[in-house]
Design a protein around this motif. Structure first.
Motif, PDB file in Angstrom:
ATOM      1  N   GLU A  27       1.109  -1.056  -0.150  1.00 30.18           N
ATOM      2  CA  GLU A  27       0.019  -0.082   0.116  1.00 30.18           C
ATOM      3  C   GLU A  27       0.432   1.546   0.056  1.00 30.18           C
ATOM      4  OE1 GLU A  27      -2.961   0.344  -0.382  1.00 30.18           O
ATOM      5  OE2 GLU A  27      -4.166  -2.083   0.198  1.00 30.18           O
ATOM      6  N   LEU A  28       2.056   0.880   0.343  1.00 37.53           N
ATOM      7  CA  LEU A  28       3.207   1.740   0.619  1.00 37.53           C
ATOM      8  C   LEU A  28       3.746   2.598  -0.486  1.00 37.53           C
ATOM      9  CD1 LEU A  28       4.565   2.156   4.295  1.00 37.53           C
ATOM     10  CD2 LEU A  28       2.475   3.080   3.339  1.00 37.53           C
ATOM     11  N   LYS A  29       3.660   1.011  -2.000  1.00 32.30           N
ATOM     12  CA  LYS A  29       4.351   1.160  -2.871  1.00 32.30           C
ATOM     13  C   LYS A  29       4.495   2.977  -3.869  1.00 32.30           C
ATOM     14  CE  LYS A  29       6.812  -1.381  -5.709  1.00 32.30           C
ATOM     15  NZ  LYS A  29       6.839  -2.218  -6.869  1.00 32.30           N
ATOM     16  N   GLY A  30       5.675   3.794  -3.942  1.00 35.02           N
ATOM     17  CA  GLY A  30       6.331   4.966  -4.630  1.00 35.02           C
ATOM     18  C   GLY A  30       5.949   6.070  -4.057  1.00 35.02           C
ATOM     19  N   THR A  31       5.812   5.454  -2.403  1.00 32.52           N
ATOM     20  CA  THR A  31       6.367   6.716  -1.202  1.00 32.52           C
ATOM     21  C   THR A  31       7.379   6.828  -1.083  1.00 32.52           C
ATOM     22  OG1 THR A  31       5.314   5.606   0.596  1.00 32.52           O
ATOM     23  CG2 THR A  31       4.423   6.564  -0.593  1.00 32.52           C
ATOM     24  N   PRO A  32       7.279   8.204  -0.930  1.00 34.96           N
ATOM     25  CA  PRO A  32       9.611   8.044   0.439  1.00 34.96           C
ATOM     26  C   PRO A  32       9.334   6.905   1.581  1.00 34.96           C
ATOM     27  CG  PRO A  32       8.676  10.071  -0.131  1.00 34.96           C
ATOM     28  CD  PRO A  32       7.507   9.651  -0.532  1.00 34.96           C
ATOM     29  N   LEU A  33       8.190   6.418   2.095  1.00 32.36           N
ATOM     30  CA  LEU A  33       8.156   5.449   3.416  1.00 32.36           C
ATOM     31  C   LEU A  33       8.222   3.501   3.458  1.00 32.36           C
ATOM     32  CD1 LEU A  33       7.268   5.472   6.395  1.00 32.36           C
ATOM     33  CD2 LEU A  33       5.171   5.432   6.074  1.00 32.36           C
ATOM     34  N   TYR A  34       7.686   3.741   2.050  1.00 34.09           N
ATOM     35  CA  TYR A  34       7.780   2.409   1.254  1.00 34.09           C
ATOM     36  C   TYR A  34       9.409   2.090   1.211  1.00 34.09           C
ATOM     37  CZ  TYR A  34       7.913  -1.656  -1.823  1.00 34.09           C
ATOM     38  OH  TYR A  34       8.732  -2.827  -2.016  1.00 34.09           O
ATOM     39  N   GLN A  35      10.247   2.701   0.364  1.00 34.07           N
ATOM     40  CA  GLN A  35      11.908   2.525   0.448  1.00 34.07           C
ATOM     41  C   GLN A  35      12.735   2.791   1.756  1.00 34.07           C
ATOM     42  OE1 GLN A  35      12.036   6.100  -2.382  1.00 34.07           O
ATOM     43  NE2 GLN A  35      12.353   4.912  -4.076  1.00 34.07           N
ATOM     44  N   ALA A  36      11.997   3.896   2.870  1.00 33.51           N
ATOM     45  CA  ALA A  36      12.571   4.070   4.001  1.00 33.51           C
ATOM     46  C   ALA A  36      12.664   2.435   4.791  1.00 33.51           C
ATOM     47  CB  ALA A  36      11.834   4.900   4.895  1.00 33.51           C
ATOM     48  N   THR A  37      11.176   2.026   4.525  1.00 29.83           N
ATOM     49  CA  THR A  37      11.114   1.011   5.658  1.00 29.83           C
ATOM     50  C   THR A  37      11.412  -0.204   5.396  1.00 29.83           C
ATOM     51  OG1 THR A  37       8.905   1.665   5.234  1.00 29.83           O
ATOM     52  CG2 THR A  37       8.881  -0.280   6.401  1.00 29.83           C
ATOM     53  N   GLU A  38      12.212  -0.577   4.068  1.00 34.16           N
ATOM     54  CA  GLU A  38      12.311  -1.403   3.312  1.00 34.16           C
ATOM     55  C   GLU A  38      14.079  -1.065   3.690  1.00 34.16           C
ATOM     56  OE1 GLU A  38      10.722  -4.025   0.139  1.00 34.16           O
ATOM     57  OE2 GLU A  38      10.700  -4.432   2.595  1.00 34.16           O
ATOM     58  N   LEU A  39      14.665   0.264   3.259  1.00 34.72           N
ATOM     59  CA  LEU A  39      16.365   0.046   3.882  1.00 34.72           C
ATOM     60  C   LEU A  39      16.262  -0.074   5.484  1.00 34.72           C
ATOM     61  CD1 LEU A  39      18.914   0.983   3.079  1.00 34.72           C
ATOM     62  CD2 LEU A  39      17.821   3.436   3.486  1.00 34.72           C
ATOM     63  N   GLN A  40      14.949   0.596   5.929  1.00 33.88           N
ATOM     64  CA  GLN A  40      15.170   0.825   7.932  1.00 33.88           C
ATOM     65  C   GLN A  40      15.288  -1.364   8.780  1.00 33.88           C
ATOM     66  OE1 GLN A  40      16.378   1.529   9.900  1.00 33.88           O
ATOM     67  NE2 GLN A  40      15.723   2.051  12.078  1.00 33.88           N
ATOM     68  N   LYS A  41      14.656  -1.948   7.196  1.00 31.48           N
ATOM     69  CA  LYS A  41      14.437  -3.137   7.719  1.00 31.48           C
ATOM     70  C   LYS A  41      15.704  -4.093   7.977  1.00 31.48           C
ATOM     71  CE  LYS A  41       9.459  -4.502   7.696  1.00 31.48           C
ATOM     72  NZ  LYS A  41       8.568  -5.180   6.508  1.00 31.48           N
ATOM     73  N   LYS A  42      16.208  -3.918   6.200  1.00 34.05           N
ATOM     74  CA  LYS A  42      18.019  -4.015   5.839  1.00 34.05           C
ATOM     75  C   LYS A  42      19.241  -3.949   7.031  1.00 34.05           C
ATOM     76  CE  LYS A  42      17.099  -4.919   0.945  1.00 34.05           C
ATOM     77  NZ  LYS A  42      16.947  -4.207  -0.432  1.00 34.05           N
ATOM     78  N   ASN A  43      18.939  -3.171   7.380  1.00 33.63           N
ATOM     79  CA  ASN A  43      19.316  -1.983   8.496  1.00 33.63           C
ATOM     80  C   ASN A  43      19.514  -2.768   9.909  1.00 33.63           C
ATOM     81  OD1 ASN A  43      20.489  -0.427   6.987  1.00 33.63           O
ATOM     82  ND2 ASN A  43      19.485   1.539   7.297  1.00 33.63           N
ATOM     83  N   LEU A  44      18.524  -2.637   9.924  1.00 35.94           N
ATOM     84  CA  LEU A  44      18.445  -3.550  11.540  1.00 35.94           C
ATOM     85  C   LEU A  44      18.916  -5.625  11.046  1.00 35.94           C
ATOM     86  CD1 LEU A  44      14.805  -2.004  12.577  1.00 35.94           C
ATOM     87  CD2 LEU A  44      16.849  -1.682  13.711  1.00 35.94           C
ATOM     88  N   GLN A  45      18.374  -5.774  10.900  1.00 35.62           N
ATOM     89  CA  GLN A  45      18.324  -7.003  10.373  1.00 35.62           C
ATOM     90  C   GLN A  45      20.201  -6.971  10.676  1.00 35.62           C
ATOM     91  OE1 GLN A  45      16.911  -7.903   7.219  1.00 35.62           O
ATOM     92  NE2 GLN A  45      14.986  -8.792   7.821  1.00 35.62           N
ATOM     93  N   SER A  46      20.842  -6.323   9.624  1.00 34.29           N
ATOM     94  CA  SER A  46      22.555  -5.796   9.573  1.00 34.29           C
ATOM     95  C   SER A  46      22.893  -6.437  11.119  1.00 34.29           C
ATOM     96  CB  SER A  46      23.309  -5.496   8.741  1.00 34.29           C
ATOM     97  OG  SER A  46      23.878  -5.504   8.634  1.00 34.29           O
TER      98      SER A  46
END
Length: 554
Positions: A128-147
């Motif tokens: 539902e967030l596709k195309g918004t800055p929040l979609y990209q921010a969420t995906e990036l933060q998930k990767k950062n937190l997992q790392s």
């Protein structure tokens, strides 16, 4: 009927009382599955102080470093500059929740076990967030937190649990994600005397806070009162260091106070009482009524988390506000795209010389001063909105200040970047010629950023920048609409949908001609619709500015 949460609540209230907290004019009660617990008015109090919590109950970096289990490991990491204060608190929350004998168990048992921020969205909800800055921010933060979890947290957390007698304990990413969400949804920025934060520091300094100060001095000299009170109160220079000595701002969780929910029309603020002159409890945080008159009994006591757009609210706290007046739009020109424009090297140098910005935040409130204001705020004069740092100097006298200069809503720092990027070959040579004329043939001095901006304005005007801005906004709107449709389609979906509590796997159900939405999907659509609306409105502003720039020869 008693809530199933009632036994845990009573256990927590006893824990608060044993540790010195006082509920003077309020109760903590369960609201619902969406809000969790909240604070409600009870008995009227003459001084307006509703709740007092000693700060020795707060979970802060100092608490972590002083803990016999966590302290040695965490101090070693701090000495190596491998972690920051927030990491310490999140690590503490991760491990302490898994300790069966934790002294914080009554508090942890009352906290949510899952969250509704975008980091907790399912894959389908995240779409539902596709195309918004929040979609990209969420995906990036998930990767950062997992790392971060796999590189630093997991082994260290399990080592600490083993040292505490729980060698069989396994720490999962969900444990760490829970702790991260608890911190970001509940932490407060607490102003404290430096001597309290660093006891080894010199206790007496000029103007430092002292509990033995004269009784006839005004009590307000000893109360640290943040101007912005909420889950992430910010330092805004509201503390007088002349009266208070050196002040440190420490992020931490204050059990009890952190059950206040958000409302822009806050009914209370939190404050810190260093000496106890206000509350009778030195080094405490207290909840203070913001109303002159008494509350009606059972009124929920809210604080304000600050003026935040839905992007920030959904990312950090897991909720949104429909038609949020504090919404904003982020526009940026991709840095990597500069190398593909003509004369990219020279333009990059000019961008650096004028300290231009390649992105900008456009708050909704800017529209009140534009070409098509939805309304003029009460008591505000539209003519007072002046374009900041306007470039209107003209060497030749041919470039006149545009008629629309005070109606343009876009920041000059961003527009000067767009002028530079959109610059044509002849305009570039004209800029170089103007700057050489200014600094002399020998280049006796470097032109200032203001002078570079003025030269670019003289050579380019606004039309190139406005055309580029229109293109950027059109591309943003296309990205937002791809896969989810227009703003009108989102509006129709929200009007037809019934918001309800549904199982996590029950994302889309048709019932009586209306769609039943999960809470996360509803929040995502509200945020997405707001982004489409703002893009459309700012695009309209940019198109009008382009039309006027072309008609005026700018």
């Amino acid at each position: 009927m008693a809530s199933p949460e009632e036994p845990k609540l009573q256990y927590f209230l006893q824990w608060l009382q044993v540790n010195g907290a006082q509920l003077r004019g309020c109760n903590i009660k369960y609201c619902d599955s969406t809000k969790g617990f909240g604070i409600f008015s009870a008995d009227n109090v003459s001084d307006g102080i509703l709740l007092v919590v000693p700060l020795n109950l707060a979970i802060t970096p100092m608490r972590v470093l002083q803990d016999p289990l966590f302290g040695p490991e965490c101090r070693a990491m701090c000495d190596e500059e491998a972690v920051d204060d927030r990491f310490l608190v999140i690590l503490f929350l991760t491990v302490e929740r898994l300790r069966r004998n934790s002294s914080w168990k009554p508090y942890f048992d009352l906290l949510p076990t899952t969250f509704t921020s975008s980091l907790w969205f399912s894959d389908e909800e995240l779409l539902e967030l596709k195309g918004t800055p929040l979609y990209q921010a969420t995906e990036l933060q998930k990767k950062n937190l997992q790392s971060l979890f796999h590189e630093k947290v997991k082994n260290l957390a399990e080592k600490l649990l083993t040292a505490d007698g729980y060698p069989e304990s396994e720490v999962t990413f969900d444990d760490f994600l829970w702790a991260n969400s608890v911190f970001w949804t509940r932490a407060q920025n607490i102003p404290l005397p430096q001597s309290y934060v660093s006891p080894e520091a010199e206790e007496k300094q000029d103007g430092a806070i002292s509990s033995s100060s004269r009784e006839d001095e005004p009590s307000t000299n000893y109360i640290l009162k943040p101007e912005k009170c909420g889950a992430d109160s910010e330092v805004d220079g509201v503390v007088s260091t002349k009266q208070l000595g050196e002040t440190a701002w420490v992020e931490g969780l204050v059990p009890g106070i952190d059950f206040c929910n958000h409302d822009l029309k806050a009914l209370a603020t939190w404050e810190v009482d260093v000496t106890g002159l206000e509350t009778g409890i030195p080094f405490s945080m207290y909840l203070l009524s913001a109303r002159q008159n008494s509350f009606q009994r059972e009124t929920e006591i809210s604080i304000s988390y600050g003026n935040k757009g839905n992007e920030e609210l959904l990312y950090l706290y897991g909720f949104v506000t429909r038609d949020n007046p504090d919404d904003y739009l982020m526009i940026n020109y991709p840095v990597e795209a500069i190398q593909d424009v003509t004369f990219s090297e020279q333009k990059a140098q000019l961008l650096e010389a004028q300290k231009a910005e390649l992105r900008c935040l456009l708050p909704r409130s800017l529209l009140n001063h534009g070409f098509f204001p939805p309304h003029t705020p009460q008591g505000e004069n539209n003519e007072k909105h002046l374009r900041s740092q306007v470039c209107s100097h003209s060497w030749s006298g041919q470039r006149k200040s545009p008629s629309y200069v005070n109606t343009l809503v876009f920041p000059e720092d961003f527009l000067t970047a767009l002028r530079t990027i959109a610059m044509k070959e002849n305009e570039l040579y004209q800029v170089i010629s103007l700057l050489e004329e200014l600094v002399g043939a020998e280049g006796e001095r470097q032109p200032s950023d203001t002078e570079v901006r003025a030269a670019i304005w003289e050579a380019c005007g606004d039309s190139g920048a406005m055309q580029l801005l229109v293109d950027l906004l059109n591309m943003k709107l296309m990205d937002l609409e791809e896969g989810s449709g227009t703003e009108d389609s989102d509006t129709e979906l929200l009007e037809k949908a019934h918001f309800a509590e549904v199982p996590e796997d029950c994302i889309r159900i048709e019932k009586n001609g209306s769609e039943l939405l999960s809470r996360n999907r509803w929040c995502g659509i509200v945020y997405r619709r707001g982004q489409k609306q703002l893009t459309r409105l700012f695009l309209k502003e940019a198109e009008q500015a382009l039309h006027l720039a072309l008609s005026e020869g700018n």
